[in-house]
Motif scaffolding. Structure first.
Motif, PDB file in Angstrom:
ATOM      1  N   LEU A   1       0.878  -1.183   0.000  1.00 55.12           N
ATOM      2  CA  LEU A   1       0.000   0.000   0.000  1.00 55.12           C
ATOM      3  C   LEU A   1       0.906   1.220   0.000  1.00 55.12           C
ATOM      4  O   LEU A   1       1.839   1.311   0.803  1.00 55.12           O
ATOM      5  N   ASN A   2       0.624   2.160  -0.894  1.00 53.06           N
ATOM      6  CA  ASN A   2       1.519   3.297  -1.089  1.00 53.06           C
ATOM      7  C   ASN A   2       0.778   4.608  -0.867  1.00 53.06           C
ATOM      8  O   ASN A   2      -0.039   5.007  -1.689  1.00 53.06           O
ATOM      9  N   HIS A   3       1.034   5.249   0.286  1.00 59.04           N
ATOM     10  CA  HIS A   3       0.430   6.556   0.625  1.00 59.04           C
ATOM     11  C   HIS A   3      -1.084   6.551   0.425  1.00 59.04           C
ATOM     12  O   HIS A   3      -1.637   7.331  -0.355  1.00 59.04           O
ATOM     13  N   VAL A   4      -1.725   5.639   1.146  1.00 58.59           N
ATOM     14  CA  VAL A   4      -3.191   5.518   1.046  1.00 58.59           C
ATOM     15  C   VAL A   4      -3.845   6.366   2.133  1.00 58.59           C
ATOM     16  O   VAL A   4      -3.526   6.241   3.316  1.00 58.59           O
ATOM     17  N   THR A   5      -4.753   7.237   1.725  1.00 59.97           N
ATOM     18  CA  THR A   5      -5.564   8.008   2.665  1.00 59.97           C
ATOM     19  C   THR A   5      -7.014   7.669   2.367  1.00 59.97           C
ATOM     20  O   THR A   5      -7.476   7.835   1.231  1.00 59.97           O
ATOM     21  N   LEU A   6      -7.717   7.188   3.389  1.00 60.80           N
ATOM     22  CA  LEU A   6      -9.064   6.671   3.161  1.00 60.80           C
ATOM     23  C   LEU A   6      -9.867   6.779   4.453  1.00 60.80           C
ATOM     24  O   LEU A   6      -9.363   6.468   5.521  1.00 60.80           O
TER      25      LEU A   6
ATOM     26  N   GLY B   1       2.694   6.694   8.213  1.00 62.50           N
ATOM     27  CA  GLY B   1       1.289   7.061   8.359  1.00 62.50           C
ATOM     28  C   GLY B   1       0.623   6.329   9.507  1.00 62.50           C
ATOM     29  O   GLY B   1       1.293   5.828  10.408  1.00 62.50           O
ATOM     30  N   SER B   2      -0.710   6.259   9.460  1.00 62.22           N
ATOM     31  CA  SER B   2      -1.443   5.619  10.553  1.00 62.22           C
ATOM     32  C   SER B   2      -2.733   4.995  10.041  1.00 62.22           C
ATOM     33  O   SER B   2      -3.278   5.416   9.018  1.00 62.22           O
ATOM     34  N   ILE B   3      -3.186   3.979  10.769  1.00 58.29           N
ATOM     35  CA  ILE B   3      -4.430   3.265  10.419  1.00 58.29           C
ATOM     36  C   ILE B   3      -5.226   3.089  11.701  1.00 58.29           C
ATOM     37  O   ILE B   3      -4.684   2.666  12.725  1.00 58.29           O
ATOM     38  N   TYR B   4      -6.521   3.414  11.639  1.00 60.13           N
ATOM     39  CA  TYR B   4      -7.380   3.267  12.815  1.00 60.13           C
ATOM     40  C   TYR B   4      -8.642   2.519  12.403  1.00 60.13           C
ATOM     41  O   TYR B   4      -9.257   2.839  11.383  1.00 60.13           O
TER      42      TYR B   4
ATOM     43  N   SER C   1      -4.427  -6.765   0.451  1.00 58.98           N
ATOM     44  CA  SER C   1      -3.449  -6.083   1.319  1.00 58.98           C
ATOM     45  C   SER C   1      -4.110  -4.959   2.103  1.00 58.98           C
ATOM     46  O   SER C   1      -3.733  -4.681   3.246  1.00 58.98           O
ATOM     47  N   LEU C   2      -5.114  -4.307   1.484  1.00 55.60           N
ATOM     48  CA  LEU C   2      -5.841  -3.236   2.174  1.00 55.60           C
ATOM     49  C   LEU C   2      -6.562  -3.796   3.399  1.00 55.60           C
ATOM     50  O   LEU C   2      -6.482  -3.228   4.499  1.00 55.60           O
ATOM     51  N   LEU C   3      -7.231  -4.949   3.231  1.00 58.21           N
ATOM     52  CA  LEU C   3      -7.944  -5.575   4.353  1.00 58.21           C
ATOM     53  C   LEU C   3      -6.961  -5.997   5.440  1.00 58.21           C
ATOM     54  O   LEU C   3      -7.207  -5.786   6.634  1.00 58.21           O
ATOM     55  N   ASN C   4      -5.847  -6.577   5.031  1.00 57.47           N
ATOM     56  CA  ASN C   4      -4.858  -7.027   6.006  1.00 57.47           C
ATOM     57  C   ASN C   4      -4.216  -5.870   6.751  1.00 57.47           C
ATOM     58  O   ASN C   4      -3.842  -6.003   7.908  1.00 57.47           O
ATOM     59  N   SER C   5      -4.079  -4.738   6.082  1.00 57.10           N
ATOM     60  CA  SER C   5      -3.510  -3.559   6.748  1.00 57.10           C
ATOM     61  C   SER C   5      -4.474  -3.024   7.800  1.00 57.10           C
ATOM     62  O   SER C   5      -4.053  -2.596   8.880  1.00 57.10           O
ATOM     63  N   ILE C   6      -5.768  -3.086   7.510  1.00 49.02           N
ATOM     64  CA  ILE C   6      -6.770  -2.661   8.503  1.00 49.02           C
ATOM     65  C   ILE C   6      -6.703  -3.586   9.722  1.00 49.02           C
ATOM     66  O   ILE C   6      -6.873  -3.150  10.860  1.00 49.02           O
ATOM     67  N   LEU C   7      -6.394  -4.872   9.463  1.00 44.21           N
ATOM     68  CA  LEU C   7      -6.286  -5.854  10.562  1.00 44.21           C
ATOM     69  C   LEU C   7      -4.912  -5.828  11.231  1.00 44.21           C
ATOM     70  O   LEU C   7      -4.632  -6.672  12.083  1.00 44.21           O
TER      71      LEU C   7
END
Length: 1328
Positions: A495-500, A534-537, A520-526
């Motif tokens: 994932l490359n500089h994803v803002t969502l 960056g950060s994921i919440y 990979s997006l789902l796994n990054s959320i998990l």
């Protein structure tokens, strides 16, 4: 310690009175020690039990004598019972009359409970981490947890080692007494003391072993549970530092090596102590002459060490080849269906045999080096006696019986520590390496809790914004860069500089091409990937359904509940929403039907729906669903979408769905378009057609669906009613419960049959077996002859009637020594050769039988069970079985030699031999019947631990997503507890036997000694031999303790190891495919590709309904045909019948006019091309994957890759020489499917079969695939099985199947326009 220091004083000349005084004082001190021990023991036991002794006795009186008191043995065991291991007798009584079960075993002592052990070690490890974050030592944590009790055991070890030297010293005194021929009572005292020392040694030895083994069991359970817990909490990215095989090694090998530290650490000081004392006592007997014998032994130590290093090197190389062989075997078993369809099983088995031959080469090196070790070990006692006594006489000293046999007894005490010491050092080094490896793994950072995430995330926003994040947003990603690797060097971002920002309660569809980063997006959320920047919440609880559903071995109910309590109403609603209610109603046992390994007895669609049902039942806040609709057909996909994903159960929940399904995308509140790790576009589905991702909208699926929709829009509403009725009837094939489909693994009862031993001898070669047996008998005879000659020598020199010169005696001794050494060498090498022959024969026979077995056998037998034969069972046959058989033979001839010599020396020993043999045979029978059962239970209880661990490794991300770590840790702890119980019972049983054998041996020693004293007084008419022969008898009686125990242990172990051969032989009797046919084929066959099914009926099992029911159709050459129908309608069965994977019951199948039954089955499969439902790539080069037979040129391969639109990806991966990882992990599922198509097109067959080959690819790729097939397959007969209606619209013909019957066929366009056709209702379902 008085008795210990009192024994050496016996070397001085005592009068009878002094001896009795010494004996009296020693006995009083010994009784004092035992009294103190018993007082402490009672105090500890009273402290640990709640109930009073009176209550205990009342309880036991009310309960069944065998069940009750024995089951509560933890608190009611008396001191004497504890010392004699009486608690196991009730288990052994049951073992005599029935097959033991887990309920029959001993209860686990409270301090051995795995959860207690886990908590203890974990808290010590966490303290270590807190004290030294970067340099935490797992060894330090182990010492903190168990160091105290372990060091206290050292005191018992000192006592045990010291008392071992009492025997040789008392033997010396007794022989000197016999030589002097004194009439005093001293001889009786020495004889009784000799027996008493043996008895005390027996008790102290077994108690030390018992407490040390208990400590080892506690440590083992602690390490296993701590490793398992770590696997539950470490993300996939963190786990990537270690291969899956490495993590499994932590659990199996590193845990065991660390536990063995308990033995090695005490041996580190104990062995030098034993060596030092033995050397001093040898010096007192033969002065410096012992140095020559010691020199021989010491010279052999570096030789043995050098050989052991060569063995270690050969073992390492062998293990690498073994790992590779097991990996290849696993690959062959996992993809056996595809390999048989490709007709590649012979090719794969050839590759496997190449790896095996390299493994056997290193195994042979190891075995022959082992033979040298055995040779040196066996000849050392003979060489020692020759050199020591030779030098002693050459120095001018006179040999006498006391000196000779005291030295031999001392040397028996010395030789084992000398040879063991290098291995102790090796064991310590291995243990230190393993603890370092475990420390590195246990230091991995664990997945953070939700609170920690929120704290880390909040500072990025202002207070107002952070309130918004926590309340209205389910997932927020801010400039997130994620990678799968945990190392900082590898910055390959997925994932490359994803803002969502994804709000609560909406359905979010994530779309994109194959490999765009959706999963990979789902796994990054998990939090399964490494957050580089960056950060994921994510808010609230989550539930996750991966692309390849993770199914737990267990019942359907277990899989859905996943540790939660059952709410009957919700459970029923979930089953209905996932259309599992119909499937379950058809299974024997309904929702209690057992699901095999990885869901082996479920279809792909059922696995996906079961995983979805599990997620829905959890009632989580956020649902992450990875491409769940692609595995099911159009009807089911529509039902799931409307009743589950959009239904009341998931309403107002956040649902993030990766999908290629048009209905799901159009129903989504938000659509996220991914491309190469970036979020390319976010919006609603209505704007998608006009968006920057217009390429997606132009895919013919949209055009097709609108076309179908326009054709069907005016359909009569009654069609829907008719269709729903069809859906009711057209259910999946009736399934059997897994207990029937997956056959339970056989567990043999009773002794291993004689035929198994005969088979092993046959595998080794009968000639070699005879040579081994004869060389062993003659070797023992020469050894006994050597000792008898020594006794003759000392008697003749002692009586001053020496008939021969010293040099003659030495020469004869030399001859015996050379003969003994030569025979030992013959035995060692013939055994090594025979063991290798057997290993090679067993593997080759097993592999040939299995690759010729029908697919049905592999469907009914879990791959893990077959792989177990090739891994642990074959390793036993390769290594452990020959080793333990060699020991058994040595023990047997050793005991035979002792019995013959004792009978020759003392005729009265024959009177003792009969009752002694009777008692011994009763004991060993009593023990063996239980021991066998305990070992089998041990194997049964060990398998689930490793199976559960492997299963958890596969599904750890799912477990973390559901926050079910505690539930799985509790499940694993229960399995370890069961393993602990069997190990504890096995330990107690072996010590029960060991103690009794040692006491029998003590009575033999006492008998021989007392009889010798009686004989020396001349009060009996029978002579009991000269001092030399009496010395020989006593020196032979002393090691009888270890020999008897060793013989029984080796016999029991041989039986246990033979179980591995027994298990391998089971799979040598599997049914075989009908491989032969009389019809030979030309290389260009089939020429037209005409396929005819004439009244074909096929059943997978006699008890199941027909999968194909009297089907008749003809496919003209060069035509493209689509086969559609619900899951279980019989679509794949058409291919199974065509490829002869399952034999048909009735009818015939013709290809170009030839009946396929007449064609050799491998030739038939080799002339047909197929793209299987599950894409199959194996580890190796990409060229080997595409063209393993090396028929095509590189230019042709690149040309086909370009036509399949995968050329660019292959070029980026490194071209045709690129290494494909295990199971094709280097490529996404869609890319693997395209490579499989390229492989099929390279075959240039006139018949191409496609089994759901577009199920796992996006619609754009599916469209490309369809165009490639249409353009490249002109003139070829193409059979396509499809869920997606769009993939078969351009075919020449359509077959619609329902419950194994052909219900409709015709041109797809014509069928679409007919509102009453079943095909049109399928098409309508796929667009609504």
């Amino acid at each position: 310690m008085k008795p210990l220091f009192g024994v050496p004083h016996l070397q001085m000349a005592f009068s009878s009175l002094e001896v009795f005084e010494c004996l009296q004082e020693s006995s009083i001190v010994f009784l004092d020690i035992m009294f103190c021990l018993s007082i402490n023991y009672i105090r500890i036991k009273r402290a640990s039990t709640k109930s009073s002794p009176m209550e205990d006795s009342l309880l036991c009186a009310e309960m069944d004598a065998e069940e009750g008191c024995q089951r509560d043995s933890r608190s009611t065991q008396g001191f004497w019972d504890h010392m004699t291991f009486r608690s196991i007798t009730s288990v052994m009584n049951r073992g005599l009359i029935k097959q033991l079960d887990f309920d029959d075993l001993l209860l686990l002592p409270t301090d051995m409970d795995p959860s207690t052990c886990h908590d203890k070690l974990l808290s010590c490890w966490q303290d270590q981490q807190n004290n030294s974050c970067s340099n935490a030592s797992f060894l330090g944590a182990i010492f903190s947890a168990y160091g105290g009790p372990y060091l206290r055991l050292g005191l018992l070890k000192v006592f045990n080692d010291c008392i071992g030297f009492g025997g040789p010293l008392l033997l010396n005194k007794l022989i000197r007494f016999l030589q002097q021929g004194s009439g005093s009572l001293d001889g009786y005292v020495f004889a009784i003391l000799l027996g008493l020392v043996s008895v005390i040694k027996s008790f102290s030895d077994t108690q030390y072993t018992y407490h040390l083994s208990k400590l080892k069991l506690k440590l083992r359970s602690s390490i296993m549970t701590v490793i398992y817990r770590k696997c539950l909490y470490v993300s996939i990215a963190e786990q990537s530092k270690f291969s899956e095989g490495e993590i499994q090694t932590f659990m199996s090998i590193d845990a065991d090596r660390t536990v063995n530290l308990c033995n090695s650490f005490h041996d580190l000081w104990s062995l030098p102590l034993q060596i030092g004392v033995a050397l001093y006592l040898l010096y007192t007997q033969v002065k410096l002459a012992f140095m020559s014998g010691l020199a021989i032994t010491i010279i052999l130590i570096p030789v043995n060490k050098w050989i052991s290093e060569l063995i270690a090197s050969a073992t390492e190389k062998m293990m690498k080849q073994k790992d590779e062989r097991i990996r290849r075997t696993g690959e062959l078993l996992a993809h056996i269906r595809a390999l048989k369809m490709y007709s590649w099983e012979i090719l794969f088995s050839r590759w496997l045999m190449d790896t095996r031959s390299l493994e056997v080469k290193h195994l042979a090196t190891r075995k022959y080096l082992d033979a040298w070790c055995v040779f040196f070990w066996a000849t050392t006692p003979t060489l020692f006696s020759l050199f020591t006594f030779g030098l002693f006489t050459l120095m001018g000293h006179q040999l006498d019986a006391a000196v000779v046999f005291t030295c031999l007894a001392l040397f028996n005490n010395l030789i084992s520590p000398l040879n063991t010491f290098p291995w102790v050092i090796n064991g310590l080094i291995d243990a230190f390496i393993s603890t370092r490896r475990l420390s590195r793994f246990l230091c991995c950072s664990e997945k953070k809790s939700e609170v920690e995430q929120a704290d880390k995330f909040q500072p990025i926003f202002s207070n107002d914004q952070s309130d918004l994040v926590s309340k209205d947003m389910a997932v927020v990603m801010h400039d997130a860069c994620c990678a799968w690797s945990s190392s900082n060097e590898d910055q390959n971002l997925v994932l490359n500089h994803v803002t969502l920002s994804l709000p609560n309660g909406l359905l979010v569809a994530v779309i994109g091409e194959v490999g765009s980063g959706k999963s990979s997006l789902l796994n990054s959320i998990l939090q399964e990937t490494r957050l580089v920047h960056g950060s994921i919440y994510s808010r609230g609880s989550s539930a996750y359904v991966p692309q390849v559903p993770w199914i737990l071995s267990g019942t359907i109910r277990d899989n859905i509940l996943f540790g939660k309590n059952q709410d009957s109403q919700r459970y029923a609603d979930v089953l209905q929403a996932c259309t599992l209610d119909v499937d379950i109603s058809l299974m024997a046992g309904h929702d209690l039907a057992y699901i095999g390994e990885k869901g082996t007895n479920l279809s792909g669609g059922q696995r996906a729906r079961l995983a979805l049902a599990r997620a829905i039942y959890q009632d989580s806040d956020v649902y992450l669903l990875d491409d769940i609709l692609s595995a099911v057909d159009a009807h089911v996909a529509k039902w799931i979408l409307h009743n589950a994903i959009l239904g009341p159960l998931m309403e107002h929940k956040t649902r993030i769905l990766c999908t290629h399904n048009v209905q799901a995308i159009s129903s989504a509140d938000i659509v996220v378009v991914m491309e190469k790790g970036h979020v390319k576009w976010v919006g609603n589905s209505a704007d998608l057609a006009e968006s920057v991702y217009s390429g997606f909208a132009s895919v013919n699926e949209f055009d097709t669906s609108s076309y179908i929709h326009s054709k069907l829009y005016s359909a009569n509403p009654s069609n829907m009613g008719k269709q729903s009725l069809l859906m009711e009837k057209n259910t999946d094939d009736v399934q059997l419960e897994a207990e029937e489909i997956i056959k339970a693994e056989q567990r043999k009862e009773g002794t291993v049959e004689l035929i198994v031993y005969k088979k092993y001898a046959a595998f080794s070669g009968w000639f070699i077996a005879v040579v081994i047996f004869l060389s062993a008998i003659l070797m023992q005879a020469s050894r006994n002859g050597n000792d008898l000659w020594l006794s003759y020598w000392v008697d003749t020199t002692g009586s001053s009637q020496a008939k021969y010169s010293t040099s003659f005696y030495l020469l004869v001794l030399c001859i015996f020594c050379i003969i003994n050494s030569s025979l030992t060498l013959v035995r060692a090498f013939s055994f090594a050769f025979g063991g290798l022959q057997a290993a090679v024969q067993v593997h080759n026979t097993l592999l040939n039988k299995l690759i010729n077995a029908p697919v049905k056998f592999f469907d009914q037998t879990p791959g893990g069970r077959i792989l177990n034969r090739f891994s642990s069972d074959l390793y036993t046959i390769d290594d452990s079985l020959p080793f333990i058989l060699n020991i058994l033979l040595a023990n047997f001839v050793g005991l035979l030699g002792i019995a013959v010599v004792l009978s020759y020396v003392q005729v009265l020993f024959l009177l003792l031999l009969l009752p002694f043999w009777y008692i011994y045979s009763k004991l060993q029978f009593f023990y063996r019947s239980t021991s066998r059962e305990l070992r089998r239970l041990d194997s049964v209880s060990r398998s689930p631990i490793y199976a559960s661990f492997t299963e958890t490794l596969d599904g750890s991300s799912t477990i973390r997503a559901f926050n079910s770590e505690d539930y799985f840790l509790a499940r694993f702890t229960e399995l370890v507890a069961q393993y602990q119980i069997t190990s504890y019972s096995e330990l107690t049983a072996s010590l029960w036997l060991s103690l009794r054998l040692q006491l029998i041996a003590a009575s033999i020693i006492s008998f021989v000694a007392v009889m010798a004293v009686i004989g020396s007084r001349g009060s009996l008419p029978i002579s009991f031999g000269t001092p030399g022969l009496v010395g020989l008898a006593l020196s032979y009686a002393a090691p009888i303790v270890s020999l008897l125990g060793s013989f029984l242990t080796s016999f029991t172990e041989t039986e246990k190891e033979m179980v591995s051969l027994e298990r391998a032989l089971q799979y040598m009797d599997v049914p075989q495919e009908e491989l032969h046919g009389f019809q030979s084929l030309n290389s260009g066959w089939p020429f037209q590709g005409v396929i005819e099914f004439q009244n074909v009926t096929m059943k997978y099992m006699p008890s199941l309904p027909a999968a194909l029911n009297d089907i008749t159709f003809t496919i003209a050459g060069g035509k493209q045909v689509g086969i559609v129908g619900r899951t279980g309608a019989g679509k794949s069965s058409i291919l199974n019948a065509l490829f002869r994977l399952t034999p048909i019951c009735r009818g015939q199948i013709l290809v170009d006019g030839l009946n396929i039954v007449d064609i050799p089955v491998r030739d038939l499969r080799a002339h047909l091309a197929v793209v299987p439902q599950s894409p199959f790539l194996f580890e190796g080069s990409l060229r080997d994957n595409l063209d393993p037979l090396q028929i095509s040129t590189d230019m042709k391969i690149w040309d086909i890759l370009e036509k399949c639109h995968i050329k660019d990806e292959v070029a980026v991966a490194g071209g045709l020489d690129a290494h494909v990882k295990e199971a094709g992990a280097s490529f996404s599922v869609g890319q693997r499917q395209l490579l499989c198509l390229a492989r099929a097109l390279l075959k240039s067959s006139k018949v191409l079969c496609l089994d759901e080959c577009t199920a796992n690819v996006d619609m754009q790729t599916a469209s490309i695939l369809q165009k490639a097939i249409s353009s490249e397959c002109i003139g070829m007969t193409v059979i396509t099985i499809a869920h997606r209606i769009s993939t078969v619209l351009n075919m020449d013909n359509i077959f619609v199947l329902n419950q194994g019957t052909l219900v409709e066929q015709g041109n797809p366009q014509a069928l679409l326009q007919d509102d009453s056709s079943i095909f049109s209702s399928f098409a309508k379902a796929s667009t609504i």
